[in-house]
Motif scaffolding. Structure first.
Motif, PDB file in Angstrom:
ATOM      1  N   LEU A   9     -10.206 -50.028  14.717  1.00 57.26           N
ATOM      2  CA  LEU A   9      -9.479 -49.174  13.775  1.00 57.26           C
ATOM      3  C   LEU A   9      -9.738 -47.701  14.029  1.00 57.26           C
ATOM      4  O   LEU A   9     -10.832 -47.307  14.419  1.00 57.26           O
ATOM      5  CB  LEU A   9      -9.879 -49.499  12.338  1.00 57.26           C
ATOM      6  CG  LEU A   9      -9.564 -50.897  11.831  1.00 57.26           C
ATOM      7  CD1 LEU A   9     -10.051 -51.059  10.402  1.00 57.26           C
ATOM      8  CD2 LEU A   9      -8.073 -51.177  11.908  1.00 57.26           C
ATOM      9  N   GLY A  58      -2.168 -59.854  14.779  1.00 58.21           N
ATOM     10  CA  GLY A  58      -2.536 -58.815  15.732  1.00 58.21           C
ATOM     11  C   GLY A  58      -1.880 -58.970  17.084  1.00 58.21           C
ATOM     12  O   GLY A  58      -2.221 -58.271  18.027  1.00 58.21           O
ATOM     13  N   ASP A  79      -0.911 -47.551  12.085  1.00 62.07           N
ATOM     14  CA  ASP A  79      -1.927 -47.083  13.024  1.00 62.07           C
ATOM     15  C   ASP A  79      -1.195 -46.499  14.230  1.00 62.07           C
ATOM     16  O   ASP A  79      -0.785 -47.226  15.138  1.00 62.07           O
ATOM     17  CB  ASP A  79      -2.833 -48.245  13.439  1.00 62.07           C
ATOM     18  CG  ASP A  79      -3.995 -47.806  14.309  1.00 62.07           C
ATOM     19  OD1 ASP A  79      -3.898 -46.745  14.969  1.00 62.07           O
ATOM     20  OD2 ASP A  79      -5.003 -48.528  14.340  1.00 62.07           O
ATOM     21  N   THR A  86      -1.285 -52.083  10.040  1.00 58.96           N
ATOM     22  CA  THR A  86      -2.574 -52.736   9.828  1.00 58.96           C
ATOM     23  C   THR A  86      -2.934 -52.703   8.354  1.00 58.96           C
ATOM     24  O   THR A  86      -2.389 -51.912   7.591  1.00 58.96           O
ATOM     25  CB  THR A  86      -3.669 -52.079  10.710  1.00 58.96           C
ATOM     26  OG1 THR A  86      -4.855 -52.856  10.660  1.00 58.96           O
ATOM     27  CG2 THR A  86      -3.960 -50.661  10.273  1.00 58.96           C
TER      28      THR A  86
END
Length: 155
Positions: A9, A58, A79, A86
């Protein structure tokens, strides 16, 4: 703690708001009827059976941002570094091991907890809505309609 638990992240997936008293972690609510899951055209978003968490695989996000727009609480983030949407996964790997999410375990004051009570979830939803609405442009407000008077009220 969130960034430490999720090395991929670029930003934490929760915010802590203490403006109403004890800190409240604002993150994905893993809704029973998840609008993000319904909006996703690829099936990227699914519900984990054992934990009930709403997760993202993902692997199949196409960057349409439909889930971002569909979340009524503004808890799915884009993101830009990875080019995918996300959201909080409740640290599902930690939950499966009987551990608390990283934000709860890493809270320096111990004020965050894993909410069980419906009242806490209601408070979190209200706070998330207020936080989201506070960021909106209020100059574009639409007048309310007064049905008794038969005309629009000013905002």
């Amino acid at each position: 703690s969130c960034l430490e638990a999720h090395a991929k992240l670029s930003q934490p997936l929760c915010r802590v708001d203490a403006s109403q008293g004890p800190g409240v972690s604002l993150h994905c609510f893993h809704c029973g009827s998840a609008a993000c899951m319904a909006a996703c055209p690829t099936g990227e978003i699914y519900r984990d059976g054992p934990t009930g968490a709403v997760l993202m695989t993902g692997t199949s996000c196409i960057g349409c941002r439909a889930c971002v727009a569909a979340c009524p609480f503004g808890m799915i983030v884009w993101d830009a570094n990875r080019g995918v949407a996300t959201k909080c996964d409740l640290c599902v790997d930690r939950l499966r091991l009987g551990q608390q999410p990283a934000c709860v375990a890493g809270c320096p004051t111990g004020s965050l907890s894993m909410p069980e009570a419906p009242e806490m979830m209601r408070r979190k939803r209200e706070l998330a809505v207020r936080t989201t609405l506070a960021g909106w442009d209020t100059t574009a407000a639409v007048s309310l309609f007064d049905f008794q008077a038969g005309k629009a009220k000013s905002p």
